[in-house]
Design a protein around this motif. Structure first.
Motif, PDB file in Angstrom:
ATOM      1  N   SER B 122      -0.147 -13.568 -52.821  1.00 17.19           N
ATOM      2  CA  SER B 122      -0.093 -14.800 -52.046  1.00 17.19           C
ATOM      3  C   SER B 122       1.347 -15.316 -52.078  1.00 17.19           C
ATOM      4  CB  SER B 122      -1.072 -15.829 -52.619  1.00 17.19           C
ATOM      5  OG  SER B 122      -1.017 -17.016 -51.855  1.00 17.19           O
ATOM      6  N   THR B 123       1.517 -16.589 -51.992  1.00 16.04           N
ATOM      7  CA  THR B 123       2.860 -17.172 -51.930  1.00 16.04           C
ATOM      8  C   THR B 123       2.819 -18.621 -52.385  1.00 16.04           C
ATOM      9  OG1 THR B 123       4.542 -17.982 -50.383  1.00 16.04           O
ATOM     10  CG2 THR B 123       2.368 -17.646 -49.494  1.00 16.04           C
ATOM     11  N   ILE B 124       3.947 -19.116 -52.826  1.00 22.78           N
ATOM     12  CA  ILE B 124       4.053 -20.520 -53.198  1.00 22.78           C
ATOM     13  C   ILE B 124       3.854 -21.417 -51.969  1.00 22.78           C
ATOM     14  CG2 ILE B 124       6.548 -20.750 -52.834  1.00 22.78           C
ATOM     15  CD1 ILE B 124       6.647 -22.416 -55.413  1.00 22.78           C
ATOM     16  N   ALA B 125       4.029 -20.826 -50.782  1.00 21.44           N
ATOM     17  CA  ALA B 125       3.888 -21.611 -49.539  1.00 21.44           C
ATOM     18  C   ALA B 125       2.476 -22.180 -49.394  1.00 21.44           C
ATOM     19  CB  ALA B 125       4.218 -20.740 -48.327  1.00 21.44           C
ATOM     20  N   VAL B 126       1.487 -21.522 -50.026  1.00 16.89           N
ATOM     21  CA  VAL B 126       0.108 -22.034 -49.964  1.00 16.89           C
ATOM     22  C   VAL B 126      -0.004 -23.311 -50.792  1.00 16.89           C
ATOM     23  CG1 VAL B 126      -2.305 -21.549 -50.560  1.00 16.89           C
ATOM     24  CG2 VAL B 126      -0.885 -19.743 -49.573  1.00 16.89           C
ATOM     25  N   ALA B 127       0.476 -23.239 -52.026  1.00 17.16           N
ATOM     26  CA  ALA B 127       0.363 -24.401 -52.928  1.00 17.16           C
ATOM     27  C   ALA B 127       1.205 -25.577 -52.439  1.00 17.16           C
ATOM     28  CB  ALA B 127       0.788 -23.989 -54.335  1.00 17.16           C
ATOM     29  N   LEU B 128       2.361 -25.281 -51.871  1.00 22.85           N
ATOM     30  CA  LEU B 128       3.270 -26.367 -51.474  1.00 22.85           C
ATOM     31  C   LEU B 128       3.092 -26.794 -50.015  1.00 22.85           C
ATOM     32  CD1 LEU B 128       6.617 -25.266 -53.218  1.00 22.85           C
ATOM     33  CD2 LEU B 128       4.821 -26.769 -54.093  1.00 22.85           C
ATOM     34  N   SER B 134       3.348 -22.184 -41.697  1.00 25.47           N
ATOM     35  CA  SER B 134       1.911 -22.462 -41.609  1.00 25.47           C
ATOM     36  C   SER B 134       1.061 -21.215 -41.376  1.00 25.47           C
ATOM     37  CB  SER B 134       1.639 -23.509 -40.526  1.00 25.47           C
ATOM     38  OG  SER B 134       2.323 -23.177 -39.348  1.00 25.47           O
ATOM     39  N   ILE B 135       1.514 -20.340 -40.498  1.00 29.21           N
ATOM     40  CA  ILE B 135       0.693 -19.149 -40.207  1.00 29.21           C
ATOM     41  C   ILE B 135       0.756 -18.171 -41.385  1.00 29.21           C
ATOM     42  CG2 ILE B 135       0.406 -17.193 -38.635  1.00 29.21           C
ATOM     43  CD1 ILE B 135       1.508 -19.124 -36.426  1.00 29.21           C
ATOM     44  N   TYR B 136       1.950 -18.013 -41.914  1.00 24.75           N
ATOM     45  CA  TYR B 136       2.122 -17.164 -43.105  1.00 24.75           C
ATOM     46  C   TYR B 136       1.267 -17.721 -44.250  1.00 24.75           C
ATOM     47  CZ  TYR B 136       4.598 -14.996 -47.070  1.00 24.75           C
ATOM     48  OH  TYR B 136       4.914 -14.306 -48.214  1.00 24.75           O
ATOM     49  N   ALA B 137       1.342 -19.032 -44.462  1.00 23.42           N
ATOM     50  CA  ALA B 137       0.564 -19.666 -45.542  1.00 23.42           C
ATOM     51  C   ALA B 137      -0.934 -19.516 -45.279  1.00 23.42           C
ATOM     52  CB  ALA B 137       0.933 -21.135 -45.670  1.00 23.42           C
ATOM     53  N   ALA B 138      -1.338 -19.614 -44.018  1.00 24.43           N
ATOM     54  CA  ALA B 138      -2.763 -19.447 -43.691  1.00 24.43           C
ATOM     55  C   ALA B 138      -3.234 -18.042 -44.057  1.00 24.43           C
ATOM     56  CB  ALA B 138      -2.991 -19.706 -42.200  1.00 24.43           C
ATOM     57  N   SER B 139      -2.403 -17.051 -43.727  1.00 26.79           N
ATOM     58  CA  SER B 139      -2.798 -15.665 -44.049  1.00 26.79           C
ATOM     59  C   SER B 139      -2.932 -15.487 -45.560  1.00 26.79           C
ATOM     60  CB  SER B 139      -1.787 -14.664 -43.476  1.00 26.79           C
ATOM     61  OG  SER B 139      -0.558 -14.694 -44.186  1.00 26.79           O
ATOM     62  N   LYS B 140      -2.037 -16.116 -46.308  1.00 20.92           N
ATOM     63  CA  LYS B 140      -2.054 -15.952 -47.766  1.00 20.92           C
ATOM     64  C   LYS B 140      -3.125 -16.825 -48.425  1.00 20.92           C
ATOM     65  CE  LYS B 140       1.268 -12.910 -48.294  1.00 20.92           C
ATOM     66  NZ  LYS B 140       0.963 -11.562 -48.847  1.00 20.92           N
ATOM     67  N   ALA B 165       1.241 -15.202 -56.852  1.00 22.94           N
ATOM     68  CA  ALA B 165       1.808 -16.045 -55.786  1.00 22.94           C
ATOM     69  C   ALA B 165       3.251 -16.419 -56.146  1.00 22.94           C
ATOM     70  CB  ALA B 165       0.946 -17.298 -55.608  1.00 22.94           C
ATOM     71  N   PRO B 166       4.192 -15.612 -55.710  1.00 25.51           N
ATOM     72  CA  PRO B 166       5.581 -15.902 -56.077  1.00 25.51           C
ATOM     73  C   PRO B 166       6.196 -17.000 -55.216  1.00 25.51           C
ATOM     74  CG  PRO B 166       5.270 -13.588 -55.396  1.00 25.51           C
ATOM     75  CD  PRO B 166       4.084 -14.367 -54.946  1.00 25.51           C
ATOM     76  N   GLY B 167       7.229 -17.612 -55.781  1.00 29.05           N
ATOM     77  CA  GLY B 167       8.109 -18.454 -54.974  1.00 29.05           C
ATOM     78  C   GLY B 167       9.075 -17.533 -54.250  1.00 29.05           C
ATOM     79  N   LEU B 215      -9.075 -11.762 -67.471  1.00 30.22           N
ATOM     80  CA  LEU B 215      -8.586 -12.538 -66.325  1.00 30.22           C
ATOM     81  C   LEU B 215      -9.107 -11.964 -65.018  1.00 30.22           C
ATOM     82  CD1 LEU B 215      -4.736 -13.089 -66.865  1.00 30.22           C
ATOM     83  CD2 LEU B 215      -6.532 -14.819 -66.922  1.00 30.22           C
ATOM     84  N   SER B 216      -9.783 -12.774 -64.232  1.00 30.33           N
ATOM     85  CA  SER B 216     -10.165 -12.323 -62.892  1.00 30.33           C
ATOM     86  C   SER B 216     -10.363 -13.526 -61.978  1.00 30.33           C
ATOM     87  CB  SER B 216     -11.438 -11.471 -62.943  1.00 30.33           C
ATOM     88  OG  SER B 216     -11.560 -10.720 -61.754  1.00 30.33           O
ATOM     89  N   GLY B 217     -10.042 -13.351 -60.729  1.00 30.40           N
ATOM     90  CA  GLY B 217     -10.178 -14.440 -59.750  1.00 30.40           C
ATOM     91  C   GLY B 217      -9.081 -15.485 -59.873  1.00 30.40           C
ATOM     92  N   GLN B 218      -8.000 -15.132 -60.544  1.00 25.26           N
ATOM     93  CA  GLN B 218      -6.934 -16.112 -60.793  1.00 25.26           C
ATOM     94  C   GLN B 218      -5.755 -15.950 -59.828  1.00 25.26           C
ATOM     95  OE1 GLN B 218      -7.650 -18.488 -63.233  1.00 25.26           O
ATOM     96  NE2 GLN B 218      -9.559 -17.340 -62.945  1.00 25.26           N
ATOM     97  N   VAL B 219      -5.088 -17.057 -59.584  1.00 31.76           N
ATOM     98  CA  VAL B 219      -3.846 -17.024 -58.807  1.00 31.76           C
ATOM     99  C   VAL B 219      -2.711 -17.392 -59.765  1.00 31.76           C
ATOM    100  CG1 VAL B 219      -2.562 -17.973 -56.853  1.00 31.76           C
ATOM    101  CG2 VAL B 219      -5.043 -17.706 -56.693  1.00 31.76           C
ATOM    102  N   LEU B 220      -1.811 -16.458 -59.984  1.00 35.49           N
ATOM    103  CA  LEU B 220      -0.714 -16.689 -60.927  1.00 35.49           C
ATOM    104  C   LEU B 220       0.562 -17.005 -60.135  1.00 35.49           C
ATOM    105  CD1 LEU B 220      -1.381 -13.691 -63.363  1.00 35.49           C
ATOM    106  CD2 LEU B 220      -2.327 -15.990 -63.444  1.00 35.49           C
ATOM    107  N   HIS B 221       1.113 -18.183 -60.364  1.00 35.70           N
ATOM    108  CA  HIS B 221       2.301 -18.607 -59.628  1.00 35.70           C
ATOM    109  C   HIS B 221       3.571 -18.259 -60.401  1.00 35.70           C
ATOM    110  CE1 HIS B 221      -0.839 -21.222 -57.819  1.00 35.70           C
ATOM    111  NE2 HIS B 221      -0.144 -20.978 -56.723  1.00 35.70           N
TER     112      HIS B 221
END
Lengths: 95, 225
Positions: B122-128, B134-140, B165-167, B215-221
């Motif tokens: 994923s991406t930090i764009a989702v959390a922030l 917006s479209i990139y964040a929606a996909s992630k 989910a990297p920055g 660990l499962s189902g986790q999002v690691l930033h």
């Protein structure tokens, strides 16, 4: 028994091995998906993997990921009979 | 063997290099594998049939797959209202559907062994909720939702599914983005510094190690969000 009947009994045997209730008899109309199913989703996946292995032993590739796989009306998993029929059909198509 | 998508460049390539360095067998997937110096196969993950061909190949070869890293991804930094339909589709098809297809078709190879680790991106764009993404964040965001549900589906088979989910990481994906804009995003991380691909590779190593089996189902930033 014809080759198709042998394969059908093999499919039924795989289903039987996954049943929690060993008093049940696998029949053509035994539902594998929907409200009346005798297998939970995990068991259904296990069944698919087992059938993949059996297909590989027989010499063909069993594809359980078709568009129709999970459709209640035309899914190969509607009943034990429809699954066996699809298995035989894929085997014969790949001969 | 660990299957890594997006293996020809960027994060995917850095992850492959790290795993190979640690003597972990890698099988890379990328649209263009001309310059990929390890075992690989050409594959556009947005094509269900192409991914299916890969899964069939691995099965036929009797490869024991113990991990999948879905690093293939594309980005386009634009306001949603100025993004062409074709670009929006391509982003969703590659980032979201590509991840789903790989999980659907490669996970069965792990279910058989009742062991495996799947790592989505994923991406930090989702959390922030970053502007212009917006479209990139929606996909992630879709990838994050898929990861959480898929993790439950895989749990009975001892297959863990997590998401990194990297920055902003210094890779080709950031090409063309002004330094000031990157710095602004980095400043919003819990640890306001830009991390490099090594930080992501560290997390991948952790998640494929059996010591992270709880660990499962986790999002690691990466960097924290």
């Amino acid at each position: 028994m014809s080759s198709a009947e042998v394969i059908k009994s093999l499919v039924f045997k795989q289903i039987f091995q996954l049943l929690d209730d060993n008093s049940l008899t696998v029949s053509d109309d035994m539902p594998l998906i929907g409200a009346e199913t005798v297998l939970d989703s995990m068991k259904l996946v296990e069944l698919c993997l087992e059938l993949e292995d059996r297909a590989a032993e027989i010499g063909f590739e069993f594809d359980w990921t078709s568009d129709a796989a999970m459709s209640l009306s035309r899914s190969m998993f509607r009943t034990a009979g429809s699954l066996a029929a699809e298995f035989v059909s894929q085997m014969e198509a790949k001969k | 063997m660990i299957v890594v998508t997006g293996a020809s460049k960027g994060l995917g390539r850095a992850i492959c290099d790290r795993l190979i360095e640690k003597e972990i067998e890698v099988f890379g997937l990328a649209r263009n594998i001309e310059d990929v110096p390890f075992s690989s196969m050409s594959c556009d993950v947005s094509s269900y049939e192409a991914v299916k061909t890969v899964a069939q190949h691995l099965k036929k070869e009797g490869v024991k797959v113990i991990g999948l890293v879905n690093a293939a991804g594309i980005a386009s930094m634009n306001l949603a209202v100025t993004t062409p339909q074709s670009v929006a589709k391509k982003i969703i098809n590659t980032n979201l559907l590509g991840t789903i297809y790989c999980c659907q078709l490669i996970a069965p190879l792990m279910l058989r062994n009742r062991r495996g680790s799947i790592i989505n991106f994923s991406t930090i764009a989702v959390a922030l909720g970053l502007r212009g993404e917006s479209i990139y964040a929606a996909s992630k965001a879709g990838v994050e939702g898929f990861t959480r549900s898929f993790a439950r589906e895989m749990a009975d088979f001892n297959v863990q599914v997590n998401c990194i989910a990297p920055g902003p990481i210094d890779t080709g994906l950031l090409k063309g983005i002004p330094t000031e804009q990157i710095a602004k995003v980095v400043s919003q991380q819990i640890m306001p510094k830009q991390f490099n691909p090594d930080a992501v590779a560290d997390l991948v190593e952790l998640l494929i190690d059996s010591r992270s089996n709880s660990l499962s189902g986790q999002v690691l930033h990466v960097g924290g969000a």
